[in-house]
Design a protein around this motif. Structure first.
Motif, short mmCIF file in Angstrom:
data_model
loop_
_atom_site.label_atom_id
_atom_site.label_comp_id
_atom_site.label_asym_id
_atom_site.label_seq_id
_atom_site.Cartn_x
_atom_site.Cartn_y
_atom_site.Cartn_z
N LEU A 211 0.83 -1.20 0.00
CA LEU A 211 0.00 0.00 0.00
C LEU A 211 0.86 1.25 0.00
N ALA A 212 1.92 1.27 0.81
CA ALA A 212 2.80 2.43 0.86
C ALA A 212 3.46 2.66 -0.49
N ARG A 213 3.86 1.59 -1.16
CA ARG A 213 4.49 1.72 -2.48
C ARG A 213 3.51 2.28 -3.50
N PHE A 214 2.29 1.75 -3.52
CA PHE A 214 1.27 2.26 -4.43
C PHE A 214 1.00 3.74 -4.17
N ALA A 220 -1.51 9.20 -3.53
CA ALA A 220 -2.59 9.03 -2.55
C ALA A 220 -2.00 9.09 -1.15
N GLU A 221 -2.60 9.89 -0.29
CA GLU A 221 -2.07 10.08 1.06
C GLU A 221 -2.57 8.99 2.01
#
Length: 285
Positions: A211-214, A220-221
């Protein structure tokens, strides 16, 4: 006294897939579709690689979904494309009974410098309308937290309004975890003359690293409190998923209570997380 459960809430649901690269991936996606079809979505969408990189795989996946009797919306990105190639694709979709499209600018593949005949998604929307009239319901993208390449929030809003006025029927947002960002964007768009539905895009939380990579890639924050809680769970996937379900269900509840016209879930070709969200919220398509 036995508590009587509240009836399921009718919500316009849709789910996004990407075209699988292998026969095994295609087999698994069939199983995922069958499970999510039981939730009665309005449609499934299928992504389209940068510069049309997955065109054939997208078409194969779309054809398979349509053959199952389900509504499907192929993505169509115009960056690097010619009018002739887009016209051919529109005619192909129309001949195959496709009646919904997600029209996007897309990103240039690495090493490509020619942007093709379309500079913006609004150019693509206008071309689809000129070429195909009302044959397609056209979805476009929206960015409640501002497109990462926009010079300002005002410029981004103007670009969105231009897309809508070019002939789009509705919009699907980039995913987000701040409901206020969605409501502010929706209200600003309405003040600018956009009356069409703006459907929130929802990303389930299953894997913090992914999720952090995406999120870093697409702008997206992840709110700091969510990021810190997820990071604190380390490799404890069960805790990550339980917390993620709580966060996303809370977000969806607030969005629906605030008048969001539906939910579009980014599945990453998995059924479990989307099912858990819909079931926990007692939603039905």
């Amino acid at each position: 006294m036995t508590e009587i459960p509240s009836p399921a809430q009718a919500v316009d649901l849709s789910f996004e897939f990407f075209p699988p690269n292998t026969p095994e991936g295609a087999r698994k996606l069939r199983e995922v579709r069958a499970r999510l079809a039981a939730l009665a979505p309005s449609f499934f969408s299928v992504t389209y690689g940068a510069g049309g990189a997955t065109r054939d795989k997208t078409m194969a996946t779309v054809d398979e979904i349509a053959a199952e009797g389900r509504q499907v919306a192929p993505h169509l990105s115009c960056i690097g494309a010619t009018r002739e190639s887009v016209a051919e694709l529109l005619d192909t979709w129309r001949a195959r009974g496709i009646r919904r499209l997600v029209a996007l600018r897309g990103d240039l593949p690495s090493g490509m410098v020619d942007t093709g005949d379309f500079r913006y998604a609004s150019d693509l929307v206008a071309f689809i309308r000129a070429r195909s009239g009302d044959a397609f319901h056209i979805e476009v993208a929206a960015y409640p937290e501002v497109h990462p390449q926009a010079r300002s929030a005002d410029d981004d809003l103007r670009a969105f309004v231009t897309k809508m006025k070019a002939g789009a029927d509705s919009a699907i947002t980039q995913y987000f975890y701040n409901a206020d960002a969605y409501f502010r964007f929706r209200d600003d768009a309405q003040r600018a003359g956009v009356s069409a539905p703006i459907v929130p895009g929802i990303m389930p939380i299953n894997n913090f690293v992914q999720l952090a990579r995406f999120s870093d890639a697409c702008g997206a924050e992840i709110p700091r409190w969510i990021r810190m809680r997820l990071a604190g769970y380390g490799d404890d996937l069960a805790s990550i998923r339980a917390f993620g379900l709580e966060v996303v269900c809370g977000l969806c509840s607030r969005l629906l209570e605030g008048g969001a016209p539906g939910l579009h879930l980014y599945t990453l070709n998995q059924a479990d997380a989307a099912e858990r969200i819909v079931q926990a919220l007692r939603l039905r398509g």
